[in-house]
Design an enzyme around this catalytic site. Structure first.
Site, short mmCIF file in Angstrom:
data_model
loop_
_atom_site.label_atom_id
_atom_site.label_comp_id
_atom_site.label_asym_id
_atom_site.label_seq_id
_atom_site.Cartn_x
_atom_site.Cartn_y
_atom_site.Cartn_z
CG HIS A 191 -2.17 -0.89 0.79
ND1 HIS A 191 -2.28 -2.19 1.19
CD2 HIS A 191 -3.24 -0.65 -0.02
CE1 HIS A 191 -3.38 -2.71 0.68
NE2 HIS A 191 -3.98 -1.81 -0.05
CD GLU A 424 -9.95 -7.17 -2.34
OE1 GLU A 424 -8.92 -6.60 -2.67
OE2 GLU A 424 -10.76 -6.68 -1.54
CG ASP A 448 -5.51 -8.01 -1.37
OD1 ASP A 448 -4.47 -8.32 -0.76
OD2 ASP A 448 -6.15 -6.99 -1.13
CB CYS A 495 -9.88 -1.26 -8.87
SG CYS A 495 -10.34 -2.43 -7.59
C1 PEP Z 1 -6.44 -5.07 -4.74
O1 PEP Z 1 -6.29 -5.87 -3.81
O2 PEP Z 1 -6.10 -5.28 -5.91
C2 PEP Z 1 -7.04 -3.76 -4.46
C3 PEP Z 1 -7.34 -2.92 -5.42
O3 PEP Z 1 -7.21 -3.42 -3.14
P1 PEP Z 1 -5.99 -2.95 -2.21
O4 PEP Z 1 -4.78 -2.78 -3.07
O5 PEP Z 1 -6.38 -1.68 -1.55
O6 PEP Z 1 -5.86 -4.09 -1.25
MG MG Z 2 -7.21 -5.51 -1.92
#
Ligand code: PEP
Ligand code: MG
Length: 560
Positions: A191, A424, A448, A495
């Protein structure tokens, strides 16, 4: 001066140059000096003063916690205070100092055994190891001044180097002041890296131990395109700073044969909305609301959240803005959320599990704010993170219904937004049909999904090769999700960071995705790629990639 190049994993496809400022972690101390040179009395006094300072800090924090959450929660600070005064530990530190270690090294050493002992125990006692680690880190921070770098107030032109950065650390960075950052550890989809990318801060992560040798004040160039950190860059290296940017278009794009693909932006904070508009995003495909909750002492209340969601939607009038409900846990702990230390946080209480469990109150407040915002703006959508079972989606949908009734009883304006679910986890990909029958859209979170399908942490640079969505098992999970979604009349977006890689745009169009959402910096490139591709050719490319057995085969099909 000789130019030195270190390689890591590019996190933001931009380059920046500046002066090194180190953000030191607490346990990465320099080598201890010769014991003969250590002034034992001075170090004992420093340790004593650090304990006194720790007691003061703990008393203040206890008081704040008592006011905010109550006496029970404040008790944790008493436990920490007891560790500061534990004779076994303090005796161990003093003995190590008397043997010639400076106070910080002595603290690190004396805490090792008690932490290991607690870690070896079962159940909640093992969680005390986290408390002990916390106390150790507090003492180390006080002794080393480790908390003196004010990340929110770095001088202009800083290149921030760190062992690792937490999302709350990156959330504090000022993109106008920070010319780039690089970390020893971390993967492209951690993140901290994602946040850097959304702020457009050039970043390279997972550089390894060599980064630790780069001294404070050196001139460094961070090239997030090639994943390179250049120390004392010469003229040739400076050419990395150039590079023509792709022209921004605000128009929606379609393939040459007319298939429309929405290209949206991911944001974590309201400050990123302008950048998303400037880069020509068609809307917001992922608003990571947890960033509203980080870096503060208490959660935003209903009105503050309502204002944030309305502001996000107002930045894109008439366009879809997808807000994801709180996704805490994993690598996004929130200090005031009462989460147990977990041995394996990515496999523990995260996302919807917390919203339907210990964070039910936060979830209710968030849903109230979202339903009110949905009544006030055009196109608000809401999705739930880390769903692994149909029951979880059912429970979340019932919460939405209940909150809508509650608001109706109060006579408050509300609307039920378009509702979707993130795919995910392997579990959700396998029940995508049932999820699509209940939700209006699916959004694939490949960060994820790749982590869980491949059993490879997104944070660990050593398994970065495994944590790659181009492995056939991940591609096939994506394919089945898209098919299941479309059969259930749900639109399907992506996403995760995969969506923002322009080299994969044709593949993703071919896999049938209706929407791609990414860090704003990559929107212009992905739009350009969509506009160049022919949907039928893209479909054939995807079929070939799906029939590959290995990632190398997939790569060579894409390279052809
Ligand atoms: C993902 O897991 O791809 C996602 C978009 O959520 P995050 O990166 O915030 O876990
Ligand atoms: Mg995620």
């Amino acid at each position: 001066m000789v130019t030195l190049e270190l390689s890591g994993v590019g996190a933001t496809p931009r380059a920046g140059i500046g002066t090194v400022v180190w953000h030191r972690g607490t346990t990465d101390l320099p080598e201890p000096p010769d014991p003969k040179t250590v002034d034992v009395d001075e170090q004992l006094a420093a340790f004593e003063a650090a304990r006194e300072r720790a007691r003061e800090q703990l008393a203040d924090e206890r008081e704040r916690a008592r006011e905010r959450v109550g006496d029970d929660e404040a008790e944790i600070f008493d436990a920490h205070r007891a560790f500061v005064d534990d004779p076994e530990i303090t005796g161990g530190v003093e003995a190590a100092i008397e043997n010639g270690l400076p106070a910080p090294h002595a603290v690190r050493q004396a805490f090792e055994d008690p932490i290991a002992r607690l870690e070896g125990l079962e159940g909640s006692t093992a969680e005390r190891a986290d408390d002990l680690r916390d106390v150790r880190d507090r003492l180390l921070r006080i002794l080393t001044g480790g908390d003196r770098t004010d990340l929110g107030d770095l001088p202009e032109g800083s290149i921030l180097l760190a062992e690792r950065l937490a999302p709350s650390d990156t959330a504090r960075l000022d993109p106008d002041a920070v010319a780039g950052f690089a970390t020893v550890f971390g993967g492209r989809t951690s993140h901290a890296a994602i946040f850097a990318r959304s702020l457009g801060i050039p970043a390279v992560v997972g550089v390894g131990d060599e980064l630790a040798q780069v001294g404070e004040g050196r001139e460094v160039l961070v090239d997030g395109d090639d994943g390179v950190v250049v120390v004392d860059p010469d003229d040739a290296a400076r050419e990395r700073l150039g590079g023509a940017a792709t022209a921004v278009t605000r128009d929606r794009v379609a393939t040459t044969d007319g298939r429309a693909v929405e290209v949206a932006a991911n944001v974590g904070t309201l400050a990123e909305l302008d950048g998303a508009v400037e880069q020509g995003a068609d809307g917001i495909g992922l608003f990571r609301t947890e960033f509203l909750f980080l870096d503060r002492d208490s959660p935003p209340d209903e009105d503050e959240q309502y204002d944030a969601y309305v502001e996000a939607a107002s930045a894109f009038p008439g366009d879809r803005v997808v807000v994801r409900t709180l996704d805490v846990g994993g690598d996004k702990p929130i200090p005031y959320v009462d989460a147990p230390g977990e041995t394996n946080p990515f496999l523990g209480e995260r996302g919807i599990r917390r919203s339907l469990g210990p964070d039910a109150d936060l979830f209710e407040t968030q849903l109230r704010a979202l339903l009110r915002a949905a009544a006030a703006v055009d196109e608000l959508s809401v999705m739930f993170p880390l769903v692994a079972r149909v029951e979880e989606l059912d429970a979340a949908l019932s919460r939405v219904e209940a909150v809508a009734e509650e608001l109706a009883d109060e006579g408050v304006d509300r609307a039920i937004p378009e509702l979707g679910v993130m795919i995910e986890t392997p579990g959700s990909a396998f029940v995508a049909e049932e999820l699509a029958a209940r939700a209006e859209f699916l959004s694939i979170g490949t960060n994820d999904l790749a982590q869980y399908v491949m059993a490879a942490s997104r944070e660990n640079a050593r398994v970065a090769d495994l944590h790659d969505p181009l492995h056939p098992p991940v591609l096939r999970a994506i394919r089945r999700t898209v098919e299941a979604g479309h059969e259930g009349d749900a639109w399907v977006g992506m996403c995760g960071e995969m969506a923002g890689d322009p080299d994969l745009t044709e593949l993703l169009v071919g896999l049938g995705l209706d929407e791609l959402s990414m860090s704003a910096v990559t929107v212009p490139d992905v739009k350009a790629r969509v506009a160049e591709c022919d949907a039928e050719n893209a479909r054939e490319l995807a079929e070939r990639a799906l029939s590959a057995t290995t990632r190398d085969e997939v790569l060579s099909i894409l390279e052809e």
